[in-house]
Design an enzyme around this catalytic site. Structure first.
Site, mmCIF file in Angstrom:
data_model
loop_
_atom_site.group_PDB
_atom_site.id
_atom_site.type_symbol
_atom_site.label_atom_id
_atom_site.label_comp_id
_atom_site.label_asym_id
_atom_site.label_seq_id
_atom_site.Cartn_x
_atom_site.Cartn_y
_atom_site.Cartn_z
ATOM 1 N N GLY A 1 28.098 22.954 133.283
ATOM 2 C CA GLY A 1 29.225 22.358 134.011
ATOM 3 C C GLY A 1 30.243 23.424 134.401
ATOM 4 O O GLY A 1 30.741 23.434 135.536
ATOM 5 N N TYR B 1 14.802 22.661 117.138
ATOM 6 C CA TYR B 1 15.083 23.966 117.762
ATOM 7 C C TYR B 1 14.167 24.189 118.975
ATOM 8 O O TYR B 1 14.637 24.408 120.083
ATOM 9 C CB TYR B 1 14.871 25.067 116.725
ATOM 10 C CG TYR B 1 15.183 26.459 117.224
ATOM 11 C CD1 TYR B 1 16.494 26.885 117.396
ATOM 12 C CD2 TYR B 1 14.164 27.366 117.510
ATOM 13 C CE1 TYR B 1 16.784 28.167 117.846
ATOM 14 C CE2 TYR B 1 14.447 28.659 117.949
ATOM 15 C CZ TYR B 1 15.749 29.050 118.110
ATOM 16 O OH TYR B 1 16.034 30.326 118.557
#
Ligand code: NAD
Ligand code: UDP
Length: 310
Positions: free
Chosen positions: A102, A145
């Protein structure tokens, strides 16, 4: 020209070396870290430098910042730490990466995602090339992960395709060096610390599994080269293509530390990859990247570091 560069996870092992290098090159670095596995101590020497700013922040939460470039390294990397709060780990790779993308979208910054050889899982192709899609267990103890990093790559590619964000994906292979935390739990630091304390060296499994170990300076050079390579987005493997068994690593560490430690064998954790070695053809072609530091030399530097801290 000096750039403003955001480094998330900058107080961690790799991040601290990266911050140092970027500052040395004349840039302004903002380091974001929640200090889960990193520490202020790793960047202590940079505090007070007008080119360096340290912010305690968790990338899972939004933040408004300006940047020309973003290196997104925030994420625990050692199995014991990323499994400590698995849900938090996957959130870091999904919500955290989305927040950083963003910022990149709003500020038109380039963004580099620290991905991993773990996206190949327990690989059926050897050595691993970037085209290989991997062999990953989606529901195992490493998945928070591995799958997190795979989704992070997907998010990066989708922001690139949908919003034209200038993204870079680096697939990092096992990296070691000074400033790994004493309690990190990964194999190089574990073995060195055990050897220096003349404690038993704990090999998980029979030690025949292989890894390819990259000294941190080589990796950081590759990361910066990728950020600076216009028009190339990766994913690209960066590491060292020397391949060693874990038993060979233990023997090297014992030799280099003149230790009295004995090797002991412990159970192999589930989903532990059997072999791993990067194919570096693409990095060589696109980034002119070649690892320069041999395992023995890198181990010596890392041993010196732990001798001074223990
Ligand atoms: P590290 O644990 O030393 O560094 C991770 C840093 O991120 C730490 O400073 C930690 O406090 C910080 N962090 C974690 N979660 C965070 C969050 N939610 N918000 C803000 N900060 C957060 O590990 P490292 O070896 O330096 O790894 C750095 C990056 O490189 C990681 O993304 C890791 O997945 C990737 N990587 C490392 C290796 C390796 O061998 N070292 C291999 C493949 C990929
Ligand atoms: N390992 C080991 N002893 C240790 C720590 C790790 O034998 O004290 C093994 C581990 O099982 C794996 C290899 O060393 O096969 C590399 O482990 P690490 O956690 O460093 O990295 P990764 O498995 O994520 O590549």
């Amino acid at each position: 020209m000096a750039k403003t560069i955001l480094v998330t996870g900058g107080a961690g092992f790799i991040g601290s070396h990266l911050c140092e290098k970027l500052i040395e090159q004349g840039n302004y670095v903002t380091c974001l870290d929640n200090f889960f596995t990193g520490s202020k101590k790793n960047v202590e020497h940079l505090i007070g430098d007008k080119h360096f700013e340290l912010i305690r922040h968790d990338i899972i939460e939004p933040i408004r910042l300006e940047a020309d470039e973003i290196y997104n390294l925030a994420c625990p990397a050692s199995p014991i730490h990323y499994q400590f709060n698995a849900i938090k780990t996957i959130k870091t790779s999904v919500l955290g990466v989305t927040n950083m993308l963003g910022i990149a979208k709003r500020t038109k910054a380039k963004i580099l995602q620290a991905s991993t050889s773990e996206v190949y899982g327990d690989p059926l192709m050897h050595p691993q090339k970037e085209e290989y899609w991997g062999n990953v267990n989606p529901i195992g103890i490493r998945s928070c992960y591995d799958e997190g990093k795979r989704v992070a790559e997907t998010l990066m590619m989708d922001y690139h395709r949908q919003h034209n964000v200038d993204i870079k994906i680096i697939r990092i292979f096992n990296t070691y060096g000074p400033r790994m935390a004493e309690n990190d739990g990964r194999v190089v630091s574990n073995f060195i610390i055990q050897a220096l304390k003349n404690q038993d060296i704990t090999i998980y499994g029979d030690g025949s599994q292989t890894r390819s170990f990259c000294y941190v300076d080589d990796l950081v050079r590759g990361m910066i080269a990728l950020m600076n390579k216009d028009g190339f987005h990766g994913p690209v493997n960066v590491g060292n293509d020397g391949e060693f068994t874990i038993k060979e690593l233990a023997e090297q560490v014992i030799k280099l530390t003149n230790s009295n430690s004995k090797i002991v064998y412990k159970p192999l954790p589930s989903d532990d990859p059997v072999k791993r070695r990067p194919d570096l053809t693409l990095a060589r072609k696109e980034l002119n990247y070649k690892p320069t530091i041999k395992l023995e030399d890198g181990l010596k530097k890392t041993i010196e570091y732990f001798e001074s801290t223990l």
